[in-house]
Design a protein around this motif. Structure first.
Motif, mmCIF file in Angstrom:
data_model
loop_
_atom_site.group_PDB
_atom_site.id
_atom_site.type_symbol
_atom_site.label_atom_id
_atom_site.label_comp_id
_atom_site.label_asym_id
_atom_site.label_seq_id
_atom_site.Cartn_x
_atom_site.Cartn_y
_atom_site.Cartn_z
ATOM 1 N N ALA A 194 0.811 -1.217 0.000
ATOM 2 C CA ALA A 194 0.000 0.000 0.000
ATOM 3 C C ALA A 194 0.847 1.272 0.000
ATOM 4 N N TYR A 195 2.154 1.153 0.193
ATOM 5 C CA TYR A 195 3.025 2.334 0.277
ATOM 6 C C TYR A 195 3.250 2.906 -1.115
ATOM 7 N N ASP A 196 3.018 4.215 -1.263
ATOM 8 C CA ASP A 196 3.129 4.839 -2.589
ATOM 9 C C ASP A 196 4.512 5.408 -2.870
ATOM 10 N N GLY A 197 5.447 5.268 -1.929
ATOM 11 C CA GLY A 197 6.814 5.717 -2.165
ATOM 12 C C GLY A 197 7.071 7.171 -1.862
ATOM 13 N N THR A 198 6.062 7.914 -1.477
ATOM 14 C CA THR A 198 6.238 9.336 -1.198
ATOM 15 C C THR A 198 6.634 9.552 0.252
ATOM 16 N N GLY A 199 6.973 10.797 0.559
ATOM 17 C CA GLY A 199 7.273 11.137 1.943
ATOM 18 C C GLY A 199 8.754 11.150 2.240
ATOM 19 N N SER A 200 9.077 10.951 3.496
ATOM 20 C CA SER A 200 10.439 11.099 3.986
ATOM 21 C C SER A 200 11.413 10.110 3.344
ATOM 22 N N ALA A 201 12.628 10.608 3.071
ATOM 23 C CA ALA A 201 13.679 9.749 2.529
ATOM 24 C C ALA A 201 14.102 8.691 3.542
ATOM 25 N N THR A 202 14.060 9.025 4.830
ATOM 26 C CA THR A 202 14.445 8.069 5.870
ATOM 27 C C THR A 202 13.552 6.837 5.825
ATOM 28 N N TYR A 203 12.258 7.060 5.729
ATOM 29 C CA TYR A 203 11.324 5.937 5.669
ATOM 30 C C TYR A 203 11.460 5.200 4.335
ATOM 31 N N ALA A 204 11.667 5.936 3.255
ATOM 32 C CA ALA A 204 11.793 5.307 1.937
ATOM 33 C C ALA A 204 12.993 4.368 1.891
ATOM 34 N N ARG A 205 14.115 4.800 2.482
ATOM 35 C CA ARG A 205 15.300 3.932 2.492
ATOM 36 C C ARG A 205 15.032 2.653 3.286
ATOM 37 N N ALA A 206 14.343 2.799 4.416
ATOM 38 C CA ALA A 206 14.002 1.609 5.203
ATOM 39 C C ALA A 206 13.101 0.677 4.402
ATOM 40 N N ALA A 207 12.128 1.239 3.696
ATOM 41 C CA ALA A 207 11.216 0.420 2.900
ATOM 42 C C ALA A 207 11.967 -0.320 1.796
ATOM 43 N N MET A 208 12.951 0.335 1.185
ATOM 44 C CA MET A 208 13.752 -0.325 0.144
ATOM 45 C C MET A 208 14.490 -1.526 0.729
ATOM 46 N N ARG A 209 15.115 -1.342 1.885
ATOM 47 C CA ARG A 209 15.845 -2.451 2.516
ATOM 48 C C ARG A 209 14.900 -3.604 2.849
ATOM 49 N N VAL A 210 13.720 -3.250 3.329
ATOM 50 C CA VAL A 210 12.764 -4.272 3.743
ATOM 51 C C VAL A 210 12.253 -5.060 2.539
ATOM 52 N N VAL A 211 11.957 -4.379 1.441
ATOM 53 C CA VAL A 211 11.497 -5.077 0.237
ATOM 54 C C VAL A 211 12.570 -6.053 -0.241
ATOM 55 N N GLN A 212 13.820 -5.612 -0.258
ATOM 56 C CA GLN A 212 14.900 -6.500 -0.683
ATOM 57 C C GLN A 212 15.004 -7.711 0.236
ATOM 58 N N ALA A 213 14.964 -7.478 1.550
ATOM 59 C CA ALA A 213 15.081 -8.583 2.509
ATOM 60 C C ALA A 213 13.936 -9.575 2.345
ATOM 61 N N CYS A 214 12.726 -9.064 2.127
ATOM 62 C CA CYS A 214 11.572 -9.953 1.938
ATOM 63 C C CYS A 214 11.725 -10.788 0.672
ATOM 64 N N PHE A 215 12.153 -10.160 -0.417
ATOM 65 C CA PHE A 215 12.287 -10.889 -1.675
ATOM 66 C C PHE A 215 13.379 -11.951 -1.580
ATOM 67 N N GLU A 216 14.443 -11.659 -0.846
ATOM 68 C CA GLU A 216 15.518 -12.641 -0.702
ATOM 69 C C GLU A 216 15.054 -13.881 0.050
ATOM 70 N N GLN A 217 14.128 -13.722 0.977
ATOM 71 C CA GLN A 217 13.666 -14.863 1.762
ATOM 72 C C GLN A 217 12.450 -15.546 1.171
ATOM 73 N N TRP A 218 11.566 -14.780 0.553
ATOM 74 C CA TRP A 218 10.294 -15.327 0.079
ATOM 75 C C TRP A 218 10.092 -14.948 -1.387
ATOM 76 N N PRO A 219 10.214 -15.893 -2.310
ATOM 77 C CA PRO A 219 10.032 -15.567 -3.731
ATOM 78 C C PRO A 219 8.704 -14.879 -4.022
ATOM 79 N N GLU A 220 7.659 -15.206 -3.241
ATOM 80 C CA GLU A 220 6.361 -14.580 -3.492
ATOM 81 C C GLU A 220 6.373 -13.082 -3.207
#
Length: 646
Positions: free
Chosen positions: A140-166
């Motif tokens: 649901a995150y549209d990518g807007t807003g603070s850079a601090t939160y955006a960087r965290a979201a990028m790391r989290v997406v990568q970590a999720c994809f590395e563990q769960w192909p879905e």
């Protein structure tokens, strides 16, 4: 309450602490309480402890200060007792605080939300809370807003994809963040996003179902890395790019570009020196990464000679090692929930179980098993079953190579369907398959399962400790060529010990035989070394010295390294066997002052396996002139009892 400098009292009043925690939010006491409870945890939790752990989870969630929250949460995440008692509770509460902050949020509020997102992710990567609510929040995150939160979201997406192909469905979120960042100088840097997208694309290549798809994803990875490689001196970017280029060349032509291989060597050395970590929650796993590189570097050294005629038989081992380097360089240490609800410390690494890389890995262990059988036959040490099975094994290997080259599964699923009765999981010698083909595939599957678990935290720590302790050796510390050679032999021997730790009587009967000799150990080690394909061009001659004593010599340009082999039935630990250690040190009289001792330690029946951490120790001794010498003393369990007889 105790201060930071005090040790927790062994008589900690858990009931009072639980009541006190309700007032600790936003005070340093929440960190003190987390430290006390983490230390007070016992294998058997009491009701009072669980109550206090839940109260701590509530206090951490109620803490609005980013600094206090982060410190207390990390204390919680590093404690098996706290995770087992209240990991899910904290995971649910903190995720509710991880929603993207609004436009009017203050700096501390943004940082607190970003930290909540990462803590929520860590808890789900460990299996302490369901992941689907995290996926919904990210989607649901549209990518807007603070850079601090955006960087965290990028790391989290990568970590999720590395563990769960879905979690591939979440990648558009990361791309959306990157697109918006192009217009915001303070947001995610193009270098950071480039490395992230490259590792994601490379993982997609390794999970791809065919070569063509894998190559398209590798092209995407190299495009994503272009800016970071051209403008930033980032070792992680250069290592990822060179891994991608080498795999690309091996798929297309089954050859290795020596210039790219040299660049990879430089990058890995810098990566090790800087101890770079992908995200700020990641732990240091340099031992496993360096061991992986050490073995790959040896493989690459002899690549040009072996690739005179391009062949998938030659390409596959290098691709497999490159995949291991990709995985270990992106791994971190964490506590994961097992099936019994207990916390187990593991290395969390990108998951690659199916697709192109999975087939390469399966074929590589098949190739190694057949190579071991060929080596044993050539030495005259093969069993009757191995000699009888060898022609069939060679045919199966060659057919599997043709299937892999054609982009098909290495084992024809039609040939395997319905042919395997269920195996006895408690008996490693009961494979559930019969005949030459069945025995070969059973050994291959067993070794492949072991390989998937090779990113072992215990092995990582053992290697780090060994190499750290070897710094006491002036020769190891000051001679780069020697250090590289010692690291290679150490990694190879640890790989041998790890593989043989899960083997059954059908593959190594001497490990279950109380009358086994050091000659049996020597034959097995020699067969393993030859079958592995490492140490190309290195003399692995087994020599009979001084009335039947068996040693192995590894010859390198300008010097030799020796492995003294022994069998022992005493209760005395191997590092305390002074006569053995001195023999191992004696071989280095005219050589560098580092040696190896490997002992087949026969244990009483029904004795549990020795911990990985006790497989190897560094022992210092002195020669006649009083000069120090160092021996890597290793133990291989012998006279074992199969699990079903325990």
């Amino acid at each position: 309450m105790a201060t930071h400098d005090e040790h927790p009292s062994p008589s900690l009043d858990l009931a009072s602490l639980a009541e006190f925690l309700s007032a600790t939010a936003n005070t340093p006491e929440v960190i003190n309480a987390a430290a006390q409870l983490a230390t007070a945890a016992t294998p058997t939790h009491t009701a009072d402890y669980d109550t206090a752990a839940r109260a701590l989870a509530d206090a951490i969630a109620a803490t609005t200060s980013p600094a206090l929250f982060a410190d207390a949460a990390q204390q919680f995440l590093s404690s098996s007792g706290l995770l087992e008692a209240a990991g899910e509770r904290l995971g649910v509460k903190v995720l509710a605080q991880a929603t993207p902050p609004g436009a009017g949020a203050t700096g501390p509020e943004v940082l607190r939300a970003a930290d909540a997102l990462e803590v929520s992710t860590q808890l789900r990567l460990g299996g302490w809370a369901p992941r689907w609510d995290l996926f919904a929040l990210l989607a649901a995150y549209d990518g807007t807003g603070s850079a601090t939160y955006a960087r965290a979201a990028m790391r989290v997406v990568q970590a999720c994809f590395e563990q769960w192909p879905e979690a591939g469905d979440l990648l558009p979120v990361a791309y959306r963040i990157a697109e918006l960042s192009d217009d915001d100088a303070e947001s995610v840097s193009s270098s950071d996003s480039g490395v992230m997208f490259a590792r994601v694309a490379l993982l997609q290549a390794l999970r791809a179902v065919d070569h063509e798809t894998a190559l398209r994803h590798i092209d995407d990875a190299l495009v994503a890395l272009a800016a970071a490689v051209a403008h930033d001196n980032r070792p992680d970017a250069h290592v990822t790019a060179n891994i991608a280029r080498l795999i690309q060349g091996l798929i297309q032509t089954q050859t290795v570009d020596s210039v790219i291989a040299s660049g990879l060597a430089d990058g890995v050395r810098e990566l090790r020196h800087l101890r770079y970590a992908r995200g700020h929650w990641t732990g240091d796993v340099s031992g496993t990464t360096w061991a992986t590189w050490t073995l790959l570097a040896d493989r690459l050294t002899g690549a040009q000679q072996r690739f005179a005629e391009p062949s998938w038989l030659h390409a596959v081992p290098i691709i497999d090692d490159l995949v291991d380097l990709y995985r270990t360089s992106g791994s971190y240490a964490g506590l994961r929930r097992n099936d019994d609800g207990r916390a187990v410390e593991v290395l969390v690494a990108p998951v690659i179980e199916n697709g192109f890389a999975g087939e390469v890995g399966l074929f590589n262990v098949l190739r190694q098993r057949v190579a071991e059988m060929e080596a044993a036959a050539a030495d005259g040490t093969a069993t009757a079953d191995e000699l009888a099975d060898l022609p069939v094994a060679i045919d199966i290997r060659d057919a599997a190579a043709r299937r892999l080259a054609a982009g098909k599964p290495v084992r024809d699923p039609k040939a395997a369907a319905g042919a395997e009765p269920p195996a006895d999981r408690d008996n490693p010698d009961d494979t559930g398959e019969a005949g030459a083909e069945g025995r070969l595939w059973a050994a291959t599957r067993r070794r492949y399962r072991t390989k998937l678990a090779s990113a072992s935290l215990l092995v990582n720590r053992a290697l780090e400790r060994i190499w750290s302790d070897l710094q006491a050796s002036a020769d190891y510390r000051d001679l780069d060529d020697l250090a590289d050679a010692v690291d290679l032999i150490t990694a190879l021997l640890m790989t041998f010990l790890y593989d043989r730790s899960s083997i059954g009587p059908s593959e190594a009967r001497y490990l279950f035989d109380a009358s086994a000799s050091e000659e049996d150990l020597a034959r097995d080690l020699r067969t393993f070394v030859r079958g592995s394909g490492y140490l190309h061009g290195v003399d692995t001659e087994v020599r009979h010295v001084a009335g039947g004593r068996v040693d192995m010599r590894f010859s390198f340009p300008g010097f030799n390294l020796y492995v003294e082999l022994k069998q022992d039935s005493s209760e005395e630990p191997v590092p305390d066997k002074t006569s053995y250690v001195n023999q191992a040190a004696t071989y280095q009289a005219a050589e560098p002052r580092v040696g190896f001792l490997l002992v087949l330690k026969k244990t009483p029946k029904k004795t549990p396996s020795v911990s990985v951490n006790n497989w190897a120790q560094i022992v210092e001794t002195t020669d006649a002139d009083g000069a120090p010498r160092h021996v890597v003393a290793m133990t291989l369990a012998g006279a074992r009892t199969i699990p079903s007889d325990m």
